[in-house]
Design a protein around this motif. Structure first.
Motif, PDB file in Angstrom:
ATOM      1  N   THR A 278     -44.110  60.009  78.262  1.00 48.36           N
ATOM      2  CA  THR A 278     -44.482  58.857  79.091  1.00 48.36           C
ATOM      3  C   THR A 278     -45.058  57.708  78.273  1.00 48.36           C
ATOM      4  O   THR A 278     -45.481  56.700  78.840  1.00 48.36           O
ATOM      5  N   SER A 279     -45.088  57.854  76.971  1.00 51.04           N
ATOM      6  CA  SER A 279     -45.649  56.811  76.116  1.00 51.04           C
ATOM      7  C   SER A 279     -44.872  55.506  76.279  1.00 51.04           C
ATOM      8  O   SER A 279     -43.663  55.502  76.496  1.00 51.04           O
ATOM      9  N   GLY A 280     -45.594  54.402  76.138  1.00 51.22           N
ATOM     10  CA  GLY A 280     -44.944  53.091  76.214  1.00 51.22           C
ATOM     11  C   GLY A 280     -44.582  52.562  74.853  1.00 51.22           C
ATOM     12  O   GLY A 280     -44.406  51.349  74.669  1.00 51.22           O
ATOM     13  N   SER A 281     -44.439  53.458  73.858  1.00 51.39           N
ATOM     14  CA  SER A 281     -44.127  53.045  72.490  1.00 51.39           C
ATOM     15  C   SER A 281     -42.746  52.404  72.412  1.00 51.39           C
ATOM     16  O   SER A 281     -41.900  52.600  73.293  1.00 51.39           O
ATOM     17  N   SER A 282     -42.526  51.655  71.357  1.00 48.80           N
ATOM     18  CA  SER A 282     -41.240  50.968  71.190  1.00 48.80           C
ATOM     19  C   SER A 282     -40.097  51.964  71.070  1.00 48.80           C
ATOM     20  O   SER A 282     -38.982  51.694  71.537  1.00 48.80           O
ATOM     21  N   LYS A 283     -40.354  53.126  70.473  1.00 54.94           N
ATOM     22  CA  LYS A 283     -39.284  54.118  70.319  1.00 54.94           C
ATOM     23  C   LYS A 283     -38.928  54.746  71.665  1.00 54.94           C
ATOM     24  O   LYS A 283     -37.749  54.996  71.947  1.00 54.94           O
ATOM     25  N   ASN A 284     -39.939  55.010  72.501  1.00 55.03           N
ATOM     26  CA  ASN A 284     -39.652  55.546  73.829  1.00 55.03           C
ATOM     27  C   ASN A 284     -38.857  54.532  74.663  1.00 55.03           C
ATOM     28  O   ASN A 284     -37.907  54.891  75.366  1.00 55.03           O
ATOM     29  N   LYS A 285     -39.247  53.257  74.556  1.00 61.98           N
ATOM     30  CA  LYS A 285     -38.534  52.209  75.287  1.00 61.98           C
ATOM     31  C   LYS A 285     -37.094  52.076  74.804  1.00 61.98           C
ATOM     32  O   LYS A 285     -36.176  51.891  75.603  1.00 61.98           O
ATOM     33  N   ALA A 286     -36.917  52.189  73.475  1.00 58.33           N
ATOM     34  CA  ALA A 286     -35.560  52.100  72.915  1.00 58.33           C
ATOM     35  C   ALA A 286     -34.715  53.279  73.380  1.00 58.33           C
ATOM     36  O   ALA A 286     -33.522  53.128  73.670  1.00 58.33           O
ATOM     37  N   ALA A 287     -35.323  54.466  73.451  1.00 63.88           N
ATOM     38  CA  ALA A 287     -34.598  55.656  73.902  1.00 63.88           C
ATOM     39  C   ALA A 287     -34.120  55.481  75.345  1.00 63.88           C
ATOM     40  O   ALA A 287     -32.990  55.849  75.690  1.00 63.88           O
ATOM     41  N   GLU A 288     -34.984  54.914  76.180  1.00 66.62           N
ATOM     42  CA  GLU A 288     -34.601  54.663  77.572  1.00 66.62           C
ATOM     43  C   GLU A 288     -33.489  53.624  77.653  1.00 66.62           C
ATOM     44  O   GLU A 288     -32.558  53.746  78.454  1.00 66.62           O
ATOM     45  N   LYS A 289     -33.571  52.618  76.802  1.00 74.13           N
ATOM     46  CA  LYS A 289     -32.570  51.549  76.786  1.00 74.13           C
ATOM     47  C   LYS A 289     -31.192  52.083  76.392  1.00 74.13           C
ATOM     48  O   LYS A 289     -30.179  51.723  77.017  1.00 74.13           O
ATOM     49  N   TYR A 290     -31.160  52.941  75.362  1.00 73.27           N
ATOM     50  CA  TYR A 290     -29.870  53.413  74.841  1.00 73.27           C
ATOM     51  C   TYR A 290     -29.421  54.740  75.444  1.00 73.27           C
ATOM     52  O   TYR A 290     -28.338  55.232  75.100  1.00 73.27           O
ATOM     53  N   GLY A 291     -30.213  55.307  76.314  1.00 70.51           N
ATOM     54  CA  GLY A 291     -29.831  56.581  76.914  1.00 70.51           C
ATOM     55  C   GLY A 291     -30.011  57.753  75.973  1.00 70.51           C
ATOM     56  O   GLY A 291     -29.360  58.804  76.142  1.00 70.51           O
ATOM     57  N   THR A 292     -30.885  57.609  75.000  1.00 71.28           N
ATOM     58  CA  THR A 292     -31.176  58.691  74.056  1.00 71.28           C
ATOM     59  C   THR A 292     -32.010  59.754  74.766  1.00 71.28           C
ATOM     60  O   THR A 292     -32.995  59.428  75.451  1.00 71.28           O
ATOM     61  N   LYS A 293     -31.653  61.001  74.626  1.00 70.32           N
ATOM     62  CA  LYS A 293     -32.380  62.078  75.287  1.00 70.32           C
ATOM     63  C   LYS A 293     -33.749  62.260  74.642  1.00 70.32           C
ATOM     64  O   LYS A 293     -33.857  62.400  73.423  1.00 70.32           O
ATOM     65  N   ILE A 294     -34.808  62.268  75.452  1.00 71.70           N
ATOM     66  CA  ILE A 294     -36.173  62.434  74.953  1.00 71.70           C
ATOM     67  C   ILE A 294     -36.587  63.887  75.148  1.00 71.70           C
ATOM     68  O   ILE A 294     -36.558  64.405  76.274  1.00 71.70           O
ATOM     69  N   ILE A 295     -36.957  64.552  74.055  1.00 70.44           N
ATOM     70  CA  ILE A 295     -37.355  65.957  74.118  1.00 70.44           C
ATOM     71  C   ILE A 295     -38.694  66.147  73.416  1.00 70.44           C
ATOM     72  O   ILE A 295     -39.061  65.371  72.537  1.00 70.44           O
ATOM     73  N   THR A 296     -39.405  67.185  73.803  1.00 65.66           N
ATOM     74  CA  THR A 296     -40.669  67.498  73.141  1.00 65.66           C
ATOM     75  C   THR A 296     -40.404  68.375  71.915  1.00 65.66           C
ATOM     76  O   THR A 296     -39.297  68.904  71.742  1.00 65.66           O
ATOM     77  N   GLU A 297     -41.442  68.532  71.128  1.00 66.99           N
ATOM     78  CA  GLU A 297     -41.342  69.384  69.945  1.00 66.99           C
ATOM     79  C   GLU A 297     -40.994  70.824  70.336  1.00 66.99           C
ATOM     80  O   GLU A 297     -40.173  71.477  69.685  1.00 66.99           O
TER      81      GLU A 297
END
Length: 305
Positions: A278-297
Motif C-alpha cells: 500500500t506504499s505510495g512510493s514511486s515504484k509502487n505507483k509505477a507498478a500500478e501504472k504498468y500493470g506490474t505484479k506486486i508481491i511480498t518477500e
C-alpha cells in the motif's frame, strides 16, 4: 527559466529526496554558461530522458576526466582501493594520470610517488598492488567504470549477461563491437531507446579512452545461466526486507534462478517485490501504472508469482 528569487514547487521524491517539479515565476534571469569554467571549451545542452542537461563539449577536459577516473576506481566499478579524491588531484596535477589507461602505467612513477607527501613506500606499493589486482574484473564492473550515462549496476549487469550469451570470444570486445555498430539495446529490461542510443554514442565518442582497456583488463567470461525457474522474469525490489539479510542476498537468489533484477519499474518489469503493497512510493505507483505484479518477500519465497 530559473533565476534568483523564483518561486518553485518541490516534492519529496522517493519519500525523501527534494525534487524540483515546477517554476512558478520563470524569471529566466540566470545566464547559462557558454564556456566550461575549467577548460574554456564551449558548453552544449543535450536531452537526457526528456531533461535538458549542460555539458562541457571537451571529452578530455581535466574536470571531466577527473570525475571519470574517480568513478572508474570506485568499489562498484573497477574497485582500486587507495585512489582518493586528494590523491587523484595530486596524480593529475603531476600529469601521472590523464585517463583510464594511465592508471595502469602508474608503476612507472613508483620512485617519484614514494617521495610525495601522503604516499611513502608502503602506501605507494599498496596502491600499485590494488591497481594490478583490479585488472581481474567482470564486464558489469567495466561498464559501470567507463561512465556511460544512465548505466548503473543493475543495467550494467543486464548488458553484461546479454553480451555473455552472444559472444564466442572476449565478452568485453563483444560489447564494444555491438556499441560501435549502433546495436539496439532497448529490448533489454531497464534500457529505453534514448539510453540505448546514449550507450552507443558514448562508446563511439570515447573509444580512444575505452578501447585500450581491452588489452589491459582480464575480463571474466560470465557464466551462462538461462535455464533456471525464473528465466525471462524481471524483478524490481523496494523497501525493507524481513527474511533476506539484505538486498544483495535477495538479488543473488533471483539471479541464481536465472531471473533479472532491475533498479526501476518499467513496462518490461514482471514483478515488484515489496513488503508494503500500500506504499505510495514511486515504484509502487509505477507498478500500478504498468500493470506490474506486486508481491511480498514471503510470496516470492513461497513461489507465489
Amino acid at each position: 527559466k530559473l533565476g534568483i528569487g523564483d518561486t518553485i514547487g518541490v516534492i519529496k521524491a522517493n519519500q525523501i529526496i527534494p525534487n524540483v517539479t515546477k517554476n512558478l515565476t520563470e524569471s529566466n534571469t540566470y545566464q547559462i554558461p557558454k564556456t566550461c569554467p575549467c577548460c574554456g571549451s564551449p558548453t552544449i545542452i543535450k536531452a537526457d530522458n526528456e531533461r535538458k542537461m549542460l555539458y562541457c563539449s571537451n571529452a578530455h577536459c581535466p574536470a571531466v576526466m577527473h570525475d571519470r577516473i574517480a568513478n572508474f576506481a570506485t568499489r562498484d566499478a573497477i574497485n582500486i582501493v587507495g585512489v582518493s579524491e586528494k590523491r587523484l588531484n595530486i596524480l593529475m596535477e603531476l600529469g601521472f594520470v590523464t585517463d583510464f589507461e594511465s592508471l595502469y602505467k602508474l608503476k612507472e612513477h613508483r620512485a617519484e610517488l614514494i617521495d610525495l607527501r601522503g604516499f611513502g613506500e608502503s602506501s605507494t606499493d599498496a596502491l600499485l598492488k590494488a591497481i594490478e589486482e583490479s585488472k581481474n574484473c567482470k564486464l558489469q564492473n567495466v561498464l559501470v567504470a567507463i561512465g556511460m550515462p544512465g548505466i548503473g549496476k543493475s543495467a550494467a549487469k543486464t548488458i553484461a549477461n546479454y553480451c555473455s550469451k552472444n559472444t564466442n570470444g572476449n565478452v568485453f570486445d563483444t560489447f564494444l563491437q555491438f556499441a560501435k555498430s549502433n546495436h539496439d539495446w532497448s529490448a533489454l529490461p531497464e534500457i529505453g531507446e534514448g539510453t540505448s542510443n546514449g550507450i552507443n554514442q558514448y562508446v563511439i565518442d570515447n573509444i580512444d579512452q575505452i578501447e585500450p582497456l581491452l588489452h589491459i583488463l582480464n575480463v571474466e567470461q560470465p557464466t551462462k545461466n538461462d535455464n533456471g525457474e525464473l528465466a525471462g522474469k524481471t524483478f524490481c525490489i523496494t523497501g525493507k526486507l524481513v527474511s533476506f539479510p539484505n538486498r544483495d542476498a535477495l538479488v543473488a537468489d533471483i539471479e541464481s534462478k536465472s531471473g533479472i533484477v532491475v533498479s526501476s519499474v518499467t513496462a518490461k518489469t514482471n514483478y515488484l517485490i515489496t513488503n508494503d503493497k500500500t506504499s505510495g512510493s514511486s515504484k509502487n505507483k509505477a507498478a500500478e501504472k504498468y500493470g506490474t505484479k506486486i508481491i511480498t518477500e514471503i510470496e516470492y519465497i513461497n513461489g507465489n508469482l
